[in-house]
Design an enzyme around this catalytic site. Structure first.
Site, PDB file in Angstrom:
ATOM      1  N   GLY A  84      -1.760  -4.200   1.575  1.00 56.92           N
ATOM      2  CA  GLY A  84      -1.828  -5.368   2.438  1.00 56.92           C
ATOM      3  C   GLY A  84      -1.011  -6.556   2.010  1.00 56.92           C
ATOM      4  O   GLY A  84      -1.111  -7.621   2.635  1.00 56.92           O
ATOM      5  N   SER A 107       0.798  -1.221   0.000  1.00 54.19           N
ATOM      6  CA  SER A 107       0.000   0.000   0.000  1.00 54.19           C
ATOM      7  C   SER A 107       0.832   1.272   0.000  1.00 54.19           C
ATOM      8  O   SER A 107       0.355   2.318  -0.444  1.00 54.19           O
ATOM      9  CB  SER A 107      -0.929   0.023   1.213  1.00 54.19           C
ATOM     10  OG  SER A 107      -0.187  -0.064   2.420  1.00 54.19           O
ATOM     11  N   ASN A 146       4.588  -5.557   5.458  1.00 51.80           N
ATOM     12  CA  ASN A 146       3.626  -6.594   5.856  1.00 51.80           C
ATOM     13  C   ASN A 146       4.248  -7.974   5.991  1.00 51.80           C
ATOM     14  O   ASN A 146       3.520  -8.964   6.088  1.00 51.80           O
ATOM     15  CB  ASN A 146       2.493  -6.665   4.818  1.00 51.80           C
ATOM     16  CG  ASN A 146       1.764  -5.346   4.676  1.00 51.80           C
ATOM     17  OD1 ASN A 146       1.358  -4.743   5.667  1.00 51.80           O
ATOM     18  ND2 ASN A 146       1.590  -4.884   3.449  1.00 51.80           N
ATOM     19  N   ASP A 180      -1.930   7.427   9.952  1.00 50.76           N
ATOM     20  CA  ASP A 180      -1.136   6.539  10.795  1.00 50.76           C
ATOM     21  C   ASP A 180       0.332   6.850  10.518  1.00 50.76           C
ATOM     22  O   ASP A 180       0.649   7.826   9.846  1.00 50.76           O
ATOM     23  CB  ASP A 180      -1.468   5.064  10.519  1.00 50.76           C
ATOM     24  CG  ASP A 180      -1.348   4.689   9.042  1.00 50.76           C
ATOM     25  OD1 ASP A 180      -0.377   5.143   8.389  1.00 50.76           O
ATOM     26  OD2 ASP A 180      -2.215   3.969   8.523  1.00 50.76           O
ATOM     27  N   HIS A 220       1.333   5.265   6.193  1.00 55.22           N
ATOM     28  CA  HIS A 220       0.766   5.655   4.896  1.00 55.22           C
ATOM     29  C   HIS A 220       0.791   7.166   4.721  1.00 55.22           C
ATOM     30  O   HIS A 220       0.381   7.912   5.610  1.00 55.22           O
ATOM     31  CB  HIS A 220      -0.653   5.124   4.766  1.00 55.22           C
ATOM     32  CG  HIS A 220      -0.726   3.644   4.874  1.00 55.22           C
ATOM     33  ND1 HIS A 220      -1.046   3.002   6.061  1.00 55.22           N
ATOM     34  CD2 HIS A 220      -0.497   2.663   3.964  1.00 55.22           C
ATOM     35  CE1 HIS A 220      -1.012   1.693   5.863  1.00 55.22           C
ATOM     36  NE2 HIS A 220      -0.684   1.462   4.600  1.00 55.22           N
TER      37      HIS A 220
END
Length: 252
Positions: free
Chosen positions: A61, A30, A93, A211, A214
């Site tokens: 993800g 992402s 991830n 967050d 991102h």
């Protein structure tokens, strides 16, 4: 000096055939993928910095493992032509463990280690992060593509109020993978962190609206610029098609 650099880059491009017909493929998560609202990935700001076409296959993800399992590396390999470029960047991830398997975590280690798991009701042999990265790279190389392995982008290094950049283990794993398969490595995390440090807390905090991972569209553009700063500083075939000028940061 700048004029000479671009003249040499043009000659390099002609010699190695990096003409406008080539395509730059992006494989990542992402932080690279198309976002929505106040969030976007840096892959969406690549086309404005190169003279070739861009095809962004990044998707949120995903890890090196899930990108492999879902056939996304295969899809790029089926499209890639000799002379095309592929940038591979994962890490955000890829951590965690297999005891409560989320379908993304890799087997511990950096070599040929394997682990057994059941994900979504299916028995799966899980490889290491390095194995997934190296297998994908070799597949693209066999297609005649030029591969660049990039380290993951940093989380907001100003999050705690003072600048701290602590690269995850996957940054080193990515560099090792690039060394093993003999392709170019760009320490995207380090180049981004260098620029973020100079921009300061207030500006960089504004790049992370939701967050610490991102970025906003403005932040994504800076992260894209950091990648190309690393590319231009390293030199090579991808550098020959970079059209962006006055890129921020230093050669590291």
């Amino acid at each position: 000096m700048k004029g000479a650099t671009y003249f040499l880059s043009a000659l390099y491009a002609l010699h190695f055939g990096t003409a406008a017909a080539a395509t730059l493929y992006l494989a990542g998560d992402s932080t690279m993928a198309r976002g929505s609202g106040n969030q976007d990935g840096w892959g969406q700001y690549v086309a404005q910095s190169v003279s070739i076409q861009v095809s962004n296959h990044a998707i949120g993800g995903r890890s090196a493992r899930s990108f492999t399992r879902e056939g996304r590396f295969d899809a790029i390999a089926n499209a890639v032509q000799p002379g095309d470029f592929v940038v591979i960047e994962f890490g955000h991830n890829d951590g965690g463990g297999l005891s409560n398997d989320n379908g993304r975590s890799n087997c511990p280690g950096t070599g040929s280690e394997t682990c057994q798991t059941v994900y979504d009701g299916v028995q799966e042999t899980v490889l290491t992060f390095n194995a997934y990265m190296e297998n994908a790279t070799r597949m693209f190389l066999n297609k005649g593509a030029k591969v660049i392995i990039s380290s993951q982008t940093p989380n907001n290094p100003w999050e705690g109020g003072s600048f701290v950049y602590a690269p995850s283990r996957f940054v080193g794993y990515a560099e090792l993978a690039a060394q093993r398969v003999g392709v170019q490595y760009i320490d995207h995390g380090k180049y981004t962190a260098d620029i973020f440090q100079k921009l300061g807390l207030q500006t960089v905090d504004g790049y992370f609206p939701n967050d610490h991972t991102h970025t906003s569209p403005a932040g994504a553009k800076v992260v894209a610029d950091a990648f190309f700063k690393g590319v231009v500083c390293a030199g090579g075939e991808l550098a020959a098609v970079v059209t962006a000028t006055n890129l921020p940061g230093n050669c590291l």
